[in-house]
Design a protein around this motif. Structure first.
Motif, PDB file in Angstrom:
ATOM      1  N   LEU A 163       0.835  -1.203   0.000  1.00  0.00           N
ATOM      2  CA  LEU A 163       0.000   0.000   0.000  1.00  0.00           C
ATOM      3  C   LEU A 163       0.872   1.256   0.000  1.00  0.00           C
ATOM      4  O   LEU A 163       1.972   1.260   0.543  1.00  0.00           O
ATOM      5  CB  LEU A 163      -0.902   0.013   1.239  1.00  0.00           C
ATOM      6  CG  LEU A 163      -1.925  -1.117   1.326  1.00  0.00           C
ATOM      7  CD1 LEU A 163      -2.712  -1.000   2.620  1.00  0.00           C
ATOM      8  CD2 LEU A 163      -2.851  -1.116   0.137  1.00  0.00           C
ATOM      9  N   PRO A 164       0.355   2.341  -0.597  1.00  0.00           N
ATOM     10  CA  PRO A 164       1.108   3.601  -0.574  1.00  0.00           C
ATOM     11  C   PRO A 164       1.267   4.113   0.854  1.00  0.00           C
ATOM     12  O   PRO A 164       0.426   3.866   1.713  1.00  0.00           O
ATOM     13  CB  PRO A 164       0.263   4.561  -1.402  1.00  0.00           C
ATOM     14  CG  PRO A 164      -0.949   3.833  -1.819  1.00  0.00           C
ATOM     15  CD  PRO A 164      -0.886   2.439  -1.319  1.00  0.00           C
ATOM     16  N   VAL A 165       2.334   4.855   1.100  1.00  0.00           N
ATOM     17  CA  VAL A 165       2.643   5.318   2.453  1.00  0.00           C
ATOM     18  C   VAL A 165       1.628   6.340   2.944  1.00  0.00           C
ATOM     19  O   VAL A 165       1.000   6.165   3.967  1.00  0.00           O
ATOM     20  CB  VAL A 165       4.073   5.901   2.511  1.00  0.00           C
ATOM     21  CG1 VAL A 165       4.359   6.456   3.893  1.00  0.00           C
ATOM     22  CG2 VAL A 165       5.080   4.829   2.154  1.00  0.00           C
ATOM     23  N   GLY A 166       1.458   7.436   2.254  1.00  0.00           N
ATOM     24  CA  GLY A 166       0.528   8.478   2.659  1.00  0.00           C
ATOM     25  C   GLY A 166       1.133   9.459   3.639  1.00  0.00           C
ATOM     26  O   GLY A 166       2.294   9.365   4.032  1.00  0.00           O
ATOM     27  N   GLU A 167       0.301  10.398   4.058  1.00  0.00           N
ATOM     28  CA  GLU A 167       0.696  11.462   4.980  1.00  0.00           C
ATOM     29  C   GLU A 167       0.090  11.164   6.348  1.00  0.00           C
ATOM     30  O   GLU A 167      -1.100  10.865   6.455  1.00  0.00           O
ATOM     31  CB  GLU A 167       0.165  12.792   4.443  1.00  0.00           C
ATOM     32  CG  GLU A 167       0.499  13.985   5.284  1.00  0.00           C
ATOM     33  CD  GLU A 167      -0.082  15.267   4.675  1.00  0.00           C
ATOM     34  OE1 GLU A 167      -0.508  16.120   5.461  1.00  0.00           O
ATOM     35  OE2 GLU A 167      -0.106  15.390   3.445  1.00  0.00           O
ATOM     36  N   PHE A 168       0.899  11.265   7.407  1.00  0.00           N
ATOM     37  CA  PHE A 168       0.424  10.943   8.757  1.00  0.00           C
ATOM     38  C   PHE A 168      -0.823  11.761   9.081  1.00  0.00           C
ATOM     39  O   PHE A 168      -0.871  12.964   8.881  1.00  0.00           O
ATOM     40  CB  PHE A 168       1.510  11.207   9.800  1.00  0.00           C
ATOM     41  CG  PHE A 168       1.075  10.869  11.183  1.00  0.00           C
ATOM     42  CD1 PHE A 168       1.036   9.550  11.600  1.00  0.00           C
ATOM     43  CD2 PHE A 168       0.678  11.861  12.068  1.00  0.00           C
ATOM     44  CE1 PHE A 168       0.622   9.221  12.889  1.00  0.00           C
ATOM     45  CE2 PHE A 168       0.268  11.538  13.356  1.00  0.00           C
ATOM     46  CZ  PHE A 168       0.239  10.221  13.767  1.00  0.00           C
ATOM     47  N   LEU A 169      -1.845  11.072   9.605  1.00  0.00           N
ATOM     48  CA  LEU A 169      -3.118  11.696   9.931  1.00  0.00           C
ATOM     49  C   LEU A 169      -3.321  11.777  11.447  1.00  0.00           C
ATOM     50  O   LEU A 169      -3.493  12.843  12.008  1.00  0.00           O
ATOM     51  CB  LEU A 169      -4.234  10.885   9.265  1.00  0.00           C
ATOM     52  CG  LEU A 169      -5.648  11.409   9.246  1.00  0.00           C
ATOM     53  CD1 LEU A 169      -5.718  12.740   8.515  1.00  0.00           C
ATOM     54  CD2 LEU A 169      -6.566  10.407   8.551  1.00  0.00           C
ATOM     55  N   THR A 170      -3.268  10.620  12.105  1.00  0.00           N
ATOM     56  CA  THR A 170      -3.464  10.553  13.552  1.00  0.00           C
ATOM     57  C   THR A 170      -3.039   9.166  14.034  1.00  0.00           C
ATOM     58  O   THR A 170      -2.696   8.313  13.234  1.00  0.00           O
ATOM     59  CB  THR A 170      -4.942  10.823  13.936  1.00  0.00           C
ATOM     60  OG1 THR A 170      -5.051  10.949  15.351  1.00  0.00           O
ATOM     61  CG2 THR A 170      -5.869   9.733  13.434  1.00  0.00           C
ATOM     62  N   GLN A 171      -3.090   8.960  15.343  1.00  0.00           N
ATOM     63  CA  GLN A 171      -2.818   7.633  15.889  1.00  0.00           C
ATOM     64  C   GLN A 171      -3.735   7.375  17.062  1.00  0.00           C
ATOM     65  O   GLN A 171      -4.280   8.296  17.666  1.00  0.00           O
ATOM     66  CB  GLN A 171      -1.355   7.446  16.277  1.00  0.00           C
ATOM     67  CG  GLN A 171      -0.876   8.246  17.419  1.00  0.00           C
ATOM     68  CD  GLN A 171       0.594   7.984  17.737  1.00  0.00           C
ATOM     69  OE1 GLN A 171       1.011   8.343  18.795  1.00  0.00           O
ATOM     70  NE2 GLN A 171       1.384   7.398  16.864  1.00  0.00           N
TER      71      GLN A 171
END
Length: 122
Positions: A34-42
């Motif tokens: 899967l593509p990495v993406g931009e951190f959103l939340t945890q």
């Protein structure tokens, strides 16, 4: 002689079909690619054993946004993709207990479950 050639041809055909099936799965359905993406939340489990890092993936002009969830086992820092939802930009994760999390309405036992919209039968 004809039996040996026939057995050899059918074995080769089975091998080629097996390799083709594996390639299709690996390149189009595996959650490992899967593509990495931009951190959103945890979100962390109640006892902090697990953390799920969520990333917003922008598919570009031809596809919608997606959310990827990566499970982190805090003790070992081992990571694994467990959540992949298409056509969403938001995520709401609520832990029911140490192992069960509800992510955007999808309940997962983080020890064994994964959600991948490509396999969703609903």
């Amino acid at each position: 002689m004809k039996k040996k050639v026939l057995i050899g041809c059918s074995s080769f055909l089975i091998l080629v079909l097996g390799i083709l099936a594996f390639a299709v799965y690996y390149f189009f359905y595996s959650m490992d690619r899967l593509p990495v993406g931009e951190f959103l939340t945890q979100s962390s489990s109640p006892n902090k054993t697990y953390t799920i890092d969520f990333y917003l993936v922008n598919g570009g002009a031809t596809t919608d946004f997606s959310v990827r969830g990566e499970l982190v086992i805090n003790k070992t820092k081992e990571r694994e993709n467990i959540y992949w939802e298409y056509r969403t930009e938001n995520v709401k994760a609520v832990w029911k207990d140490e192992y069960t999390v509800l992510i955007n309405g999808h309940e997962l036992d983080v020890r064994k479950d994964k959600y991948d919209w490509r396999n969703d039968k609903d």
